[in-house]
Design a protein around this motif. Structure first.
Motif, PDB file in Angstrom:
ATOM      1  N   TYR A  26       0.806  -1.210   0.000  1.00 49.51           N
ATOM      2  CA  TYR A  26       0.000   0.000   0.000  1.00 49.51           C
ATOM      3  C   TYR A  26       0.845   1.268   0.000  1.00 49.51           C
ATOM      4  N   GLY A  27       2.106   1.141  -0.331  1.00 51.91           N
ATOM      5  CA  GLY A  27       2.957   2.323  -0.367  1.00 51.91           C
ATOM      6  C   GLY A  27       4.287   2.071   0.302  1.00 51.91           C
ATOM      7  N   THR A  28       4.448   2.567   1.520  1.00 53.19           N
ATOM      8  CA  THR A  28       5.714   2.448   2.235  1.00 53.19           C
ATOM      9  C   THR A  28       5.694   1.277   3.201  1.00 53.19           C
ATOM     10  N   ALA A  29       6.750   0.473   3.189  1.00 57.56           N
ATOM     11  CA  ALA A  29       6.846  -0.659   4.098  1.00 57.56           C
ATOM     12  C   ALA A  29       7.084  -0.176   5.522  1.00 57.56           C
ATOM     13  N   LEU A  30       6.586  -0.938   6.475  1.00 57.27           N
ATOM     14  CA  LEU A  30       6.829  -0.612   7.878  1.00 57.27           C
ATOM     15  C   LEU A  30       8.265  -0.930   8.249  1.00 57.27           C
ATOM     16  N   GLU A  31       8.816  -0.135   9.142  1.00 59.69           N
ATOM     17  CA  GLU A  31      10.089  -0.501   9.745  1.00 59.69           C
ATOM     18  C   GLU A  31       9.855  -1.762  10.575  1.00 59.69           C
ATOM     19  N   ARG A 213     -10.543  -3.259   0.968  1.00 54.77           N
ATOM     20  CA  ARG A 213      -9.218  -2.640   0.822  1.00 54.77           C
ATOM     21  C   ARG A 213      -9.221  -1.186   1.315  1.00 54.77           C
ATOM     22  N   GLY A 214      -9.933  -0.985   2.418  1.00 56.15           N
ATOM     23  CA  GLY A 214      -9.979   0.333   3.034  1.00 56.15           C
ATOM     24  C   GLY A 214     -11.154   1.178   2.606  1.00 56.15           C
ATOM     25  N   PHE A 215     -11.796   0.809   1.518  1.00 58.20           N
ATOM     26  CA  PHE A 215     -12.912   1.594   0.990  1.00 58.20           C
ATOM     27  C   PHE A 215     -14.024   1.792   2.013  1.00 58.20           C
ATOM     28  N   LEU A 216     -14.373   0.730   2.742  1.00 53.87           N
ATOM     29  CA  LEU A 216     -15.512   0.793   3.651  1.00 53.87           C
ATOM     30  C   LEU A 216     -15.226   1.558   4.933  1.00 53.87           C
ATOM     31  N   THR A 217     -13.983   1.978   5.131  1.00 55.26           N
ATOM     32  CA  THR A 217     -13.670   2.797   6.304  1.00 55.26           C
ATOM     33  C   THR A 217     -14.067   4.248   6.092  1.00 55.26           C
ATOM     34  N   GLY A 218     -14.246   4.633   4.820  1.00 55.94           N
ATOM     35  CA  GLY A 218     -14.550   6.019   4.495  1.00 55.94           C
ATOM     36  C   GLY A 218     -13.322   6.905   4.456  1.00 55.94           C
ATOM     37  N   PRO A 222      -8.794   9.616  -3.501  1.00 58.77           N
ATOM     38  CA  PRO A 222      -7.740   9.544  -4.521  1.00 58.77           C
ATOM     39  C   PRO A 222      -6.409  10.102  -4.040  1.00 58.77           C
ATOM     40  N   GLU A 223      -6.465  11.199  -3.297  1.00 55.25           N
ATOM     41  CA  GLU A 223      -5.222  11.835  -2.852  1.00 55.25           C
ATOM     42  C   GLU A 223      -4.530  11.079  -1.721  1.00 55.25           C
ATOM     43  N   THR A 224      -5.225  10.100  -1.118  1.00 53.26           N
ATOM     44  CA  THR A 224      -4.614   9.352  -0.013  1.00 53.26           C
ATOM     45  C   THR A 224      -3.821   8.142  -0.490  1.00 53.26           C
ATOM     46  N   LEU A 225      -3.948   7.780  -1.754  1.00 56.43           N
ATOM     47  CA  LEU A 225      -3.255   6.604  -2.285  1.00 56.43           C
ATOM     48  C   LEU A 225      -1.861   6.968  -2.780  1.00 56.43           C
ATOM     49  N   ALA A 226      -0.856   6.315  -2.231  1.00 50.26           N
ATOM     50  CA  ALA A 226       0.522   6.558  -2.658  1.00 50.26           C
ATOM     51  C   ALA A 226       0.685   6.134  -4.120  1.00 50.26           C
ATOM     52  N   GLU A 227       1.689   6.699  -4.774  1.00 45.18           N
ATOM     53  CA  GLU A 227       1.910   6.405  -6.194  1.00 45.18           C
ATOM     54  C   GLU A 227       2.141   4.920  -6.444  1.00 45.18           C
ATOM     55  N   ASN A 228       2.778   4.234  -5.472  1.00 47.95           N
ATOM     56  CA  ASN A 228       3.057   2.808  -5.648  1.00 47.95           C
ATOM     57  C   ASN A 228       2.057   1.923  -4.904  1.00 47.95           C
ATOM     58  N   PHE A 237     -10.837   1.485  -7.877  1.00 49.38           N
ATOM     59  CA  PHE A 237     -10.126   2.610  -7.265  1.00 49.38           C
ATOM     60  C   PHE A 237      -9.633   3.617  -8.300  1.00 49.38           C
ATOM     61  N   GLN A 238     -10.202   3.565  -9.471  1.00 45.63           N
ATOM     62  CA  GLN A 238      -9.736   4.445 -10.534  1.00 45.63           C
ATOM     63  C   GLN A 238     -10.803   5.449 -10.965  1.00 45.63           C
ATOM     64  N   GLY A 239     -10.395   6.687 -11.094  1.00 46.41           N
ATOM     65  CA  GLY A 239     -11.208   7.737 -11.691  1.00 46.41           C
ATOM     66  C   GLY A 239     -12.622   7.851 -11.182  1.00 46.41           C
ATOM     67  N   GLU A 240     -13.548   7.895 -12.131  1.00 46.35           N
ATOM     68  CA  GLU A 240     -14.954   8.108 -11.813  1.00 46.35           C
ATOM     69  C   GLU A 240     -15.534   6.969 -10.986  1.00 46.35           C
TER      70      GLU A 240
END
Length: 333
Positions: A26-31, A213-218, A222-228, A237-240
């Protein structure tokens, strides 16, 4: 923590912990130290069911989970998976190294031995076939795991995203303890044929992505998803499609507010109320979310509540497929 019994006597916490997200999915791995804190806190809160797989990382997640849970080995159930052909590190990270499926008996044995070492355990508690391999008879797969069980290397056999006919054939050779498949308010296809089959055969269900995949948490925007973040490649999870899907959460937020709980707790409680043979494994990398998710165990819902919740997120209103076409081709076999 309440418990559930899956299949042939596998007792687990009513809510488990999916550990895939601890390694960059989901983006950055945990330490490592932070991941260990989450794992330890989960055990402290009563979680006994932890889910990993060789493809997560690949391989890194098994090592992380095994090391992090080593102090609690006698208290926990660790599930892992076989069934993919994983390419070299030069192919990239995560699922980019997946070259297809591979459940040849000799490969299953190779994965079992490697997973035992990475997890640092003497036996794998629950060994799932991650995806059905159309080139290998499921009877051969089940037979191989049956042999591993007889040898004391595996305790229980599981399948993931398998179709009803495949489940029946596998179960006839080696009892299947659990089917791990996606199941949530925004994906309920299992209710038509898979769930009745599981209940007929007394097989448990382990829903992954029980929060969409987090959708139901509210909390997903779009801006919360990391580029990777791998969700960027999923149609829902895309566009419209994402914009329209987010509007479905509003009703859940309202219902949760009335009950004094969060949308995530509401969605998880809905799943838990679908049967005592169901143990979801929401994933998280944050202790606050972990505590929130576990709180769903204590949420009581009436028949009217359940109907209202289901109606708030009608599956027919969800825009987009849950996987890409390549991913969809690997499920329901």
């Amino acid at each position: 923590m309440k418990t559930r019994v899956l299949g042939d006597g596998l007792t687990v916490s009513a809510i488990g912990l999916g550990c895939m997200g601890m390694n960059q999915v989901y983006g950055t791995a945990l330490e490592k130290a932070d991941a260990f804190k989450v794992l330890a806190k989960a055990v402290e809160l009563g979680v006994t069911f932890f889910d990993t797989a060789e493809i997560y990382g690949p391989f890194l997640n098994e090592e992380l989970v095994g090391e992090g849970l080593k102090p609690f080995r006698d208290k926990v159930v660790i599930a892992t998976k076989f069934g993919f052909d994983i390419g070299p590190a030069s192919d990239g990270q995560g699922y980019s190294r997946m070259r297809g499926v591979n459940s040849r008996p000799e490969h299953i044995r190779e994965v079992a031995e490697a997973s035992l070492k990475r997890l640092g355990v003497e036996v794998i508690d629950l060994f799932y076939q991650h995806r059905v391999d159309p080139n290998v008879p499921i009877e051969d797969v089940a037979g191989t795991v049956k042999d591993l069980i007889a040898e004391g290397k595996v305790k229980h056999f599981g399948l993931s995203e398998a179709g009803a006919a495949t489940i029946r054939k596998a179960h006839a050779v080696q009892p299947v303890a659990a089917l791990q498949s996606e199941y949530s308010l925004w994906f309920r296809e299992l209710e038509a044929e898979i769930l009745p089959t599981l209940r007929e055969l007394k097989i448990g269900l382990v829903p992954y992505s029980p929060l969409g995949r987090g959708f139901l948490t509210g909390a997903v925007r779009p801006e919360t998803l990391a580029e990777n973040d791998f969700r960027r490649g999923l149609p829902r999870f895309q566009g419209e499609a994402l914009t329209r899907n987010l509007s479905l959460v509003d009703a859940l937020v309202e219902i949760a507010g009335e009950k004094g709980i969060t949308p995530a707790q509401l969605a998880l409680a809905w799943i838990l109320h679908q049967g005592q043979d169901i143990a979801p494994i929401p994933g998280t990398t944050k202790i606050a979310r972990l505590e929130e998710n576990i709180g769903a165990v204590d949420v009581s819902l009436s028949a009217e509540d359940l109907a209202r919740i289901a109606a708030a997120v009608p599956e027919t209103a969800v825009e987009g497929e849950r996987y890409s076409q390549a991913g969809l081709a690997m499920v329901g076999r």
